[in-house]
Design a protein around this motif. Sequence first.
Motif, short mmCIF file in Angstrom:
data_model
loop_
_atom_site.label_atom_id
_atom_site.label_comp_id
_atom_site.label_asym_id
_atom_site.label_seq_id
_atom_site.Cartn_x
_atom_site.Cartn_y
_atom_site.Cartn_z
N CYS A 1 0.84 -1.20 0.00
CA CYS A 1 0.00 0.00 0.00
C CYS A 1 0.88 1.25 0.00
O CYS A 1 1.68 1.46 0.92
CB CYS A 1 -0.92 0.02 1.22
N LEU A 2 0.70 2.05 -1.02
CA LEU A 2 1.40 3.33 -1.13
C LEU A 2 0.40 4.44 -0.81
O LEU A 2 -0.61 4.59 -1.49
CB LEU A 2 1.95 3.52 -2.55
N VAL A 3 0.67 5.20 0.25
CA VAL A 3 -0.20 6.30 0.65
C VAL A 3 0.22 7.55 -0.12
O VAL A 3 1.41 7.83 -0.26
CB VAL A 3 -0.12 6.54 2.16
N VAL A 4 -0.77 8.29 -0.62
CA VAL A 4 -0.51 9.51 -1.39
C VAL A 4 -1.15 10.67 -0.63
O VAL A 4 -2.39 10.77 -0.55
CB VAL A 4 -1.09 9.40 -2.81
N MET A 5 -0.32 11.57 -0.08
CA MET A 5 -0.87 12.61 0.80
C MET A 5 0.11 13.76 0.95
O MET A 5 1.28 13.54 1.32
CB MET A 5 -1.15 12.00 2.18
#
Length: 557
Positions: A456-460
Amino acid sequence: MTKLVSLHDAVARTVFPGAMVLFAFTHNRSHAAAFEVARQFRDRRCLHLVATGLLEYASILVAAGAVARLESAFAGSTYPAPAPSRSLQQEIDANAANDPNWTNLTMTLRLMAGAMGWPFVPTHSLVASGLWSDRGRAQFACPLSGEPVTVVSALQPDVTFVHVPVADTSGNAIVHGPDAEESWGVWAAKRVVVTAERVVSPDELRRIGPRAGIAGHRVDFVVEAPFGAHPQGQFVWSDAEGVASYAEDYEFRRMLRTLTRDPDALRSWVEDWVFNTDHSTYLGRLGSERLDRLRKQAIAPTPAAPRDADAPASPEERAAILAMRLAVSEAQAGRAQTFFAGIGLAHLAAWAAERRCRDAGIDVSLIAETGMVGFRPIEGDPYLFNRPNAASSLFHNSFVQTLAVLAGPRARNCLVMLAAAQIDARGNINSSRGSDGRFIVGSGGANDLGNGSAACLVVMPLKTHRFVETLPFTTTPIRHHAGVATDLGLLERDAQGVLRVRGVMCEPGAEDVTLAQINACCGHALAVHPVLERFDPPTAQELASLRRFDPQRAILA
């Protein structure tokens, strides 16, 4: 014997005070039925509303004073990206009996269990998160393996409403994908009402030919309700059915999104547009010109005109472009054959990564949780679930197949990309409760994805209060973390599972300044990887490529 009745009679003969009501989700919901329920149960506050997603229709039912209790995986608006509904927030926070702590997968599994006659069904979701409670959830040792197993209780709505393109007078109904809930809400319900764009004779339905659908003997009433999904769209994939697709009414959904922020204003709108209409007069107020335009937009959408095309990269764009680069690198290395696009900023990053891979001859498929597999996003429209995207899919699946299988415990070479409202020092996500305890929107499918085996790659973007040492509520604990792509650089877990700075996005020589910015946003100094990477700022070409998907910068600004 015909089951064709008026919308008023279908609601009057199935819904009763205290009823558990579900508006089933395929790629739309029966707003025509929801509005009629609002009319007949105005200010009675007696219905138990259950759903994977409580969207505009639920805000309207709450504003109408029809609802006493809510259960859901998501509550808010989804166009063009997730946002809270103040009306739903107030209703959820006001009653401890409400349970907004489900997920898209667990709610669907509960309906499956209800349809199958099972008392419960196993799941890998919910555990070790704030979504866990003793309400409809349990853990015990598996009698076969002795291993711990998590189960959720069955769900059997008193009445389910579902909208379809075509049904016959005997209740047989065609359902077109993507069918997120896979019609489990229909099979689980004690009573079923089908609203349809067109109702035909059983002989005519048979001549159309076999399709996926609902068996008529499980349906109690059928209602002909053209544009019954409005303001959502109706997707049709065959001319043989004599029904035209129509697009989501973005203007109408933007208006409702604004109204849901003001419960008094929404109530005034409901009194005018719901209480003072029936379905026929509602369509009349929309007007034939608007409805014709929605039909045309479904097939040949007009791309939005660019806005601020020469503006410097926003924090959202910087984060999305870094995520895009990282996703492409995973695909090039053979570690990602699918990009699972979580709604919001993350899905635009996934779209740009897929396009870049495609241009480079790398075979990667996009997945969206509602069941779009292998789709190719259209430019000029940033909404994840639009009809052109669904039309470009290789396959149409469901929540069970996408969340539980393709990105589930046995996921293969899948990179999940998730947006986040807030993360903690270990990279886990909160989208459920603010620091003041107020409800936000809930999990949707994020908790299901975080509990799978996909990375899971979080984009924020890193902004004040979005990075905290300890979350006020953990919606999504992430098992396999691929990092946090921010506007200032990349964060990753260290050997102890704590986020550190892996790389900074800046011009050469600005590394120390950027590290100081990261620490200021996080509220304290983060550890730094021994070999700190530097990522170039977005190029004009990268920005242009990203903005082609969201030319108005509805999500990217």
